[in-house]
Motif scaffolding. Structure first.
Motif, short mmCIF file in Angstrom:
data_model
loop_
_atom_site.label_atom_id
_atom_site.label_comp_id
_atom_site.label_asym_id
_atom_site.label_seq_id
_atom_site.Cartn_x
_atom_site.Cartn_y
_atom_site.Cartn_z
N THR A 434 5.35 -0.63 -3.89
CA THR A 434 6.56 -0.61 -4.69
C THR A 434 6.22 -0.43 -6.17
OG1 THR A 434 7.63 -2.09 -3.13
CG2 THR A 434 8.62 -1.91 -5.30
N GLN A 494 8.72 -6.18 -4.32
CA GLN A 494 9.45 -5.58 -3.21
C GLN A 494 10.90 -6.07 -3.17
OE1 GLN A 494 6.93 -6.10 0.29
NE2 GLN A 494 6.39 -3.94 0.14
N ALA A 514 8.13 -1.58 3.95
CA ALA A 514 8.71 -2.16 2.74
C ALA A 514 8.68 -3.67 2.72
CB ALA A 514 10.15 -1.67 2.57
#
Length: 593
Positions: A434, A494, A514
């Motif tokens: 990220t 994140q 993710a």
């Protein structure tokens, strides 16, 4: 760290190409009005500069012998006024041309940066980022002197040389020819130096690029360097690369500075020749005033010639950098809008892969005839071994790459038929790594929707369970985070990216590992927010942690470029196939832990 990673010089084989300057002229053209004004001022200054030697001739030959003090005073006043005109003109020229030069550099830097935004991932994967950065910053800055002084001064110097020659010929044609006798020597010197100088500066730009790339990566990897106590090895590698740059620099400037003393010596020899010819009367018969005026005009002639020689030096030097700049700008994006591409209508979320074949290199298909259909609002999980093609699926959907065969359709429209901006603006992609920009947390979340209010941002953060940790920070949402979010944990970064994605409200959401950096406790909290994030939108989730995808509508097990199993978690577990084996392996590992 292996030194040869950064010691691979980029080669440009083409010959010296004047088209680079024609192309650079397209950036100068919008500023033709201020340049024209500056040129007029320069012409006036050059005309004023012609008066001094001529007034000297009049004074010595006529005014002083005739004791005409009034005329001598008039000549003095006019000469003083000419100096004031020259001084003001120089001031105006410096200010005007510097401003134009910096505007041109700004436009060129903007153009190359804009172009970089369109280049494919492969371009950045195949080059050290430092070598890309140096083209946007250092190489553009190298052109500063050429643009701020060189081009307009060249016109001024050429005009000055022509006017001076005309005046010299009007005074004495034969003496003028003597003044030009060494010009062929100058041209020969220029031709000898040109090729060696260009080659030297090409090599210098390579070494500068290598050093910049090494410094950039060393800073990015400083934690690894210190963790393995490799500071000394890293420093030694830097010294080697820095020394290569120093050697190349010294070689380049030695060649560059050959021209200036050469022109200077030719100018001095010419002046001596004129004195000798004039005094001895070899083929000429001149007065003392004429001889002194001629020496003044010779300086007026050779000073611009020296300046032109210096400009030519700058031109050859700049060519090595222009080659690199335009080489980057000439890289064609692999993925771009085709002629006649339409705007993607508001996406509903139907996705179809029809006989899709994709390969990065010939002879090895990553996806091999893959077919599936996803309905609007479905949540699809992609699982399988590393290298099976999971990430390739989402890259094709986002059109970061184009299929080799078959088609990828969204709402029945081939993604190749719509503009990239209209497609990607309605999709959200969240990656394992990220990225958080330097700035405040609220600015990072607002990146998903630039016109979002503070209430909307806080609401999005609450949904994905980011609000609690943000509120605990000293400045809350206005806490400033450092580059790449280094002051935050991976899990916090994140969560911020989840809030950013929710705020953007994408119609198709892609999550590529993710949740990998989020601890188990946070993940349990996030699952509730994640369901809100997925609600009402089509989503594709890649996750090695299978507990995060159990609630997906369907799970695709991808292996060797094909969907070999598909169904819900319960259906696939009942089959006791590849997915069951993968899930059971993770479950057993968790029990051992």
């Amino acid at each position: 760290m292996a030194r040869n990673t950064f010691d691979q010089d980029e080669e440009l084989s083409q010959e010296f190409n004047w088209s680079y300057y024609k192309r650079m002229g397209t950036y100068i053209l919008p500023y033709k009005k201020p340049l024209l004004k500056t040129l007029i001022v320069i012409i006036i200054a050059n005309m004023a500069g012609m008066l001094g030697p001529y007034f000297t001739k009049l004074a010595i030959d006529d005014v002083i012998p005739n004791k005409d003090y009034k005329m001598l005073a008039i000549l003095g006043v006019i000469f003083l006024l000419s100096l004031l005109v020259i001084g003001y003109s120089m001031r105006y020229r410096i200010h005007s041309i510097t401003e134009v030069g910096q505007d041109v550099l700004k436009d060129m830097r903007s153009a190359i940066f804009e172009h970089l935004q369109k280049l494919p991932f492969s371009y950045f994967d195949n080059r050290p980022h430092g070598k890309i950065l140096i083209r946007v910053v250092n190489y553009i800055n190298t052109l500063s002197d050429l643009l701020s002084n060189g081009l307009i001064n060249l016109i001024s110097d050429i005009f000055s040389v022509v006017i001076t020659l005309v005046v010299m010929m009007m005074i004495d044609f034969k003496l003028t020819l003597y003044s030009l006798v060494l010009l062929p020597v100058l041209f020969a010197l220029v031709m000898v130096i040109k090729k060696a100088q260009r080659k030297a500066y090409q090599e210098l730009s390579n070494k500068q690029s290598n050093m910049n790339a090494y410094i950039h990566e060393s800073i990015s990897g400083i934690k690894v360097t210190q963790s393995f106590a490799r500071e000394e090895e890293s420093y030694q590698t830097f010294l080697d690369i820095s020394n290569d740059y120093r050697v190349s620099y010294m070689k380049a400037v030695k060649i560059q500075f050959l021209l200036w003393p050469g022109v200077q010596n030719i100018s001095v020899i010419t002046t001596c020749l004129i004195y000798f010819v004039g005094i001895q009367g070899i083929g000429v018969n001149v007065t003392t005033g004429t001889l002194i005026a001629f020496i003044g005009y010779i300086n007026n002639f050779w000073n611009p010639v020296i300046n032109i020689g210096n400009f030519y030096n700058s031109l050859i030097t700049a060519t090595a950098y222009l080659e690199r700049i335009f080489e980057t700008m000439d890289v064609e994006p692999d993925i771009k809008d085709k002629p006649g591409a339409i705007e993607m209508p508001t996406i509903k979320g139907q996705v179809d892969f029809e006989n899709v074949v994709f390969r990065y290199e010939e002879g090895r298909n990553i996806l091999d005839g893959i077919n599936f259909s996803v309905k609007q609002g479905e949540s699809i999980a992609l699982v399988g071994p590393t290298g099976a093609g999971k990430t390739t699926v989402i890259n094709l959907l986002s059109r970061f790459y184009d299929v080799n065969e078959g088609s990828v359709k969204v709402d029945g429209i081939d993604v190749r038929d719509v503009t990239l901006e209209s497609l990607r603006s309605q999709m959200g992609v969240m990656l394992q790594d990220t990225f958080v920009f330097s700035g405040t947390i609220i600015e990072n979340i607002r990146y998903g929707k630039l016109d979002a209010t503070e209430d909307e941002i806080i609401a999005a953060a609450k949904v994905v369970r980011a609000h609690d940790f943000i509120s605990e920070l000293k400045e809350g949402y206005y806490t400033v985070v450092e580059e790449r979010g280094s002051t935050l944990s991976a899990g916090q970064r994140q969560l911020i990216s989840f809030a950013r994605a929710l705020l953007a409200d994408p119609k198709i959401l892609i999550l590529d590992e993710a949740t990998s950096s989020i601890d188990t406790k946070t993940e349990e909290l996030l699952q509730v927010g994640l369901q809100e994030l997925l609600k009402g939108r089509t989503s594709f989730i890649i996750a090695h942690r299978l507990s995060t995808i159990k609630n997906s509508n369907r799970i695709f097990y991808i292996d060797r470029g094909k969907v070999v199993e598909s169904g819900t978690h319960e259906q696939l577990m009942a089959k006791r196939g590849l997915y069951h084996h993968l899930y059971q392996s993770q479950y057993d590992l968790l029990k051992v832990d």
